[in-house]
Design an enzyme around this catalytic site. Structure first.
Site, PDB file in Angstrom:
ATOM      1  N   SER A 175     101.879  44.703 -18.938  1.00 27.97           N
ATOM      2  CA  SER A 175     102.308  45.843 -19.913  1.00 27.97           C
ATOM      3  C   SER A 175     103.866  46.317 -19.421  1.00 27.97           C
ATOM      4  CB  SER A 175     101.416  47.195 -19.648  1.00 27.97           C
ATOM      5  OG  SER A 175     101.536  47.489 -18.441  1.00 27.97           O
ATOM      6  N   LYS A 217      99.220  56.874 -19.596  1.00 24.42           N
ATOM      7  CA  LYS A 217     100.751  56.381 -19.505  1.00 24.42           C
ATOM      8  C   LYS A 217     101.533  57.472 -20.076  1.00 24.42           C
ATOM      9  CE  LYS A 217     100.000  51.432 -19.239  1.00 24.42           C
ATOM     10  NZ  LYS A 217     100.288  50.001 -19.918  1.00 24.42           N
TER      11      LYS A 217
END
Length: 798
Positions: free
Chosen positions: A695, A738
């Protein structure tokens, strides 16, 4: 130690002693030594020894010298194999076996002699000897040693219980040769050859009695310890025999009175309990068989106690006893909302199960797995669920468990065997449908004692656990009605077959607004109560609470926040404990005095980052986190250097980012020579923490584009997403965690993969409202949003 033969003096004898030298046959002995003045029977079988006896018998004196061998395994000893001192003896009796291969002789020791040399070896050993009398000097020390040795010998003989054909105390008064007394006492105890030979070689009476005193002291200690052990053993046996006789007498008395003894009463009680118990036929048949066996086993047998404990456990288990479910969905919703704020997905799943049970009472219980960062309420949620549906609640931790027997139990053949923790939890609950929470399932261990995770495969499978067999119980028990709830911080360490059996429900971190609301409802009242305060005495303003959340805690859960509130409550408690009566308000301006300096604040340097720095978003076990990626060029160097404990996948993402920027350098207005003539160093801070995953691909690409173009990336923007070599932006996981981490860090502009747009539904409304989202399909979309100057450059090129 026995002395060695002095090599230089073997053949040297003083002139005055030459007349005393005698030549006699030698009879080597194994493992023993003959003392002067003592009789000893011997069995002779070696050819040379038989020849030596025959030679001695042909003489008028019938004398032979008996010398001990140093090594009993030597069959044909020579001079070096024999000790230097031996005993001259007279053969008193001899009898020969029919086969003439063995003879039995009785010898009487005469005096101590010293071997000078061996004259011949065949057909028997013949040696020259010199008499070696023991030096005797009458001194007080010798007399004291003699009396002490006699006292020790008397005590030792009393402890052995052996019958002695003479009175040792009378030996003091008799005018006996002291060495004869020493040799006689030595013969009464089983000294080894080394001790016997050392005593035989003693040159003076005083030396001989010192040795004998040492030997007898040690022997006495051994005998006293042995006697103590025997006494304790006899006492214990006498106690058991006495108890046995008393039991037999009590049983006879009870039979005469028509009463039942205690043992029979216990068995009859077990029979009554078994008859009243609602248990399956298979279980009843096995229990009755074991009960009949118990009736035949003596009560003193250890197996009696083991079997009785087993039957008591079988009777106590709730085989068919269930607690009645509270199927009022409205009531359950109120209880869940009272105990926990938000967590809508979990609450909805519990209400769905209640609805299913209401429509189908025989439905199997679900197996849920709560996954989330620490402090998000996973464990306490299990208690709330049990209260909402009206079931018993049991919990135990699986963290660090290595032994499979802790779950399945031990077989009854082992001493101290116990049922497994699952069956014990059901027994404690008193119902076969409790809520059992298996905490920390992601931290199960594994070693030579078994694999607990594999044992959980049967437990957490509704198709198999209807006939679960505990090793101790060894009977099928139905676990299908139990509602199992497991908790974990991560799914990475859970084996895939086990993970497949559980319904995963994620508990992401809380927003600042949610934390504030939870603190007002639960944390502040609980900490005030623990500190013995009332809300009127200590009040925390909204601004102060917000400041605590923002600057003293930065986590997905609530544990640090509760600790901070607890610290504030304790400060207030000190205020009142010292006699103050005025209220103790907690305001933002006095937080520094109460909690110390702020622990978390946005770094000033990150607000004006140089080219080569970009903010990414990462998922961790404790929630989400903001991850800054830094890159610099290394003049007069080549290659790519990566630091920060990056995993293989993350290293590949860095190489992909460099390859993409290099291949499209002309599109971004970057001189390709930079890639050839300069090296690149990329670093991810917090180097002590391992990092991995795809990511960070878009963040690394933005950092490199910013570095090579010289245009800084926006500091109010964070991003996440995987890239491909052709520049596509692929979706990633952990979006909610996140985004909440970015919001906690004060970043409100986020770049996400277009495919992750659907995940924003999980984000709370208040968080979606104050954040800006840019969705990218291609890396060019990311670069345009993250590097404004580069976007202008691209617009001109297009």
């Amino acid at each position: 130690m026995p002395e060695e033969i002095p090599m230089k003096n073997k053949d040297k004898v003083k002139d005055k002693d030459k007349d005393k030298v005698i030549v006699l046959p030698i009879l080597p002995m194994k493992n023993t030594a003959l003392m002067p003045h003592l009789l000893m029977p011997l069995s002779v079988g070696r050819p040379r020894s038989i020849a030596a006896i025959d030679a001695a018998l042909l003489t008028e004196e019938k004398e032979v010298v008996l010398i001990s061998q140093r090594d009993s395994s030597t069959e044909n000893p020579e001079q070096s194999d024999l000790y230097i001192h031996g005993t001259r003896a007279i053969i008193r009796k001899m009898s020969r076996a029919e086969d003439s291969q063995h003879m039995e002789v009785l010898v009487l020791g005469q005096e101590r002699v010293m071997l000078l040399a061996i004259e011949q070896s065949e057909p028997y050993l013949l040696g020259r000897f010199l008499p070696a009398p023991v030096v005797h000097e009458e001194t007080p020390e010798t007399e004291a040693l003699r009396r002490s040795v006699l006292e020790l010998a008397t005590r030792a003989m009393e402890l052995t219980g052996a019958q002695v054909p003479f009175d040792l105390s009378q030996l003091i008064a008799t005018d006996q040769d002291p060495m004869r007394l020493a040799y006689l006492l030595a013969s009464l105890f089983s000294f080894d050859l080394e001790k016997e030979q050392t005593l035989l070689e003693a040159g003076t009476v005083a030396d001989a009695f010192r040795l004998l005193h040492s030997y007898l002291s040690h022997e006495l200690q051994v005998l006293e310890i042995r006697n103590k052990i025997n006494t304790e053993a006899r006492t214990e046996m006498s106690k058991e025999q006495k108890e046995y006789l008393l039991r037999q007498q009590m049983r006879a008395i009870q039979q005469e009175l028509g009463e039942k003894n205690a043992d029979n009463a216990e068995i009859e009680q077990l029979r009554e309990q078994l008859a009243k118990a609602d248990i399956p036929d298979e279980v009843r048949k096995e229990a009755e068989r074991e009960l009949n066996r118990l009736d035949r086993i003596p009560t003193a047998s250890p197996e009696h106690h083991i079997l009785r404990t087993y039957l008591e456990f079988v009777v106590e288990l709730p085989w068919r006893k269930s607690s009645e479910d509270q199927l009022d969905i409205g009531r359950a919703r109120v209880i869940l909302d009272e105990d926990h704020f938000d967590l809508k997905e979990v609450k909805q799943r519990i209400l769905e199960q209640l609805a299913v049970l209401k429509m189908n009472p025989h439905a199997k219980a679900p197996i849920l797995c709560f996954v989330g960062p620490p402090g998000t309420g996973k464990t306490s949620l299990g208690q709330s669920i049990a209260r909402a549906i009206g079931r018993k609640f049991e919990r135990f931790s699986l963290g660090g468990m290595h032994d499979e027997a802790e779950l399945r139990g031990h077989r009854r053949t082992y001493i101290g065997a116990m049922p497994g923790r699952l069956i014990q939890a059901v027994r404690r609950a008193g119902a076969n449908n409790p809520v059992i929470m298996l905490d920390e399932i992601d931290k199960l261990g594994r070693d030579h004692r078994g694999d607990p995770a594999s044992a959980m495969l049967e437990v957490l499978d509704p198709e198999q656990n209807s006939a679960f067999r505990d090793n101790y119980l060894d009977l099928p028990f139905d676990l299908s009605k139990v509602m199992f709830i497991t908790t974990a911080n991560t799914l990475d360490t859970i084996p895939r077959p086990l993970l497949d059996r559980m319904e995963i429900i994620r508990l992401p971190g809380y927003t600042q607004e949610e934390k504030s609301e939870i603190a007002r409802r639960y944390l502040i009242p609980r900490q005030l109560q623990r500190a013995g305060l009332t809300p009127d005495q200590c009040g925390i303003s909204d601004a102060a609470l917000t400041a605590v959340i923002a600057h003293y805690t930065r986590e997905a859960g609530l544990r640090r926040l509760e600790r901070a509130i607890g610290k504030l409550a304790r400060k207030a408690a000190i205020h009142f404990a010292e006699g103050a009566t005025a209220a103790f308000p907690i305001l933002p301006e006095n937080l520094a005095d109460l909690l110390g300096p702020e622990l978390f604040s946005q770094e000033q340097a990150r607000r004006n980052s140089p080219p080569g720095v970009a903010a990414g978003l990462a998922w961790t076990e404790s929630g989400g986190d903001v991850l800054y990626i830094e890159a610099i060029l290394l003049p007069e160097s080549k290659g790519l250097t990566l630091t920060g404990q990056l995993g293989e996948v993350m290293q590949e993402s860095a190489k992909l980012a460099q390859s993409y920027i290099w291949s499209h350098a002309s599109d971004f207005g970057i001189d390709p020579v930079k890639f050839k003539d300069t090296g690149l160093h990329m670093h991810v801070p917090e180097g002590a923490t391992p990092k991995d995953g795809p990511s960070a691909g878009v963040t690394m690409t933005v950092a490199l584009a910013s570095l090579y173009s010289g245009c800084p990336a926006r500091t109010d923007t964070a991003m996440t997403g995987e890239i491909t070599l052709t520049g596509l932006v692929l979706p990633v996981g952990g979006i909610k965690e996140k985004l909440l981490a970015a919001r906690r860090a004060g970043i409100h502009r986020i770049i996400l993969p277009k495919a992750n747009q659907k995940d924003l539904v999980e984000l709370p409304e208040e968080a979606r409202g104050d954040m800006e989202f840019i969705f990218a399909r291609h890396i060019d979309d990311v670069l345009k949003a993250a590097i404004p100057d580069l976007a202008a450059c691209l617009a001109v090129l297009v």
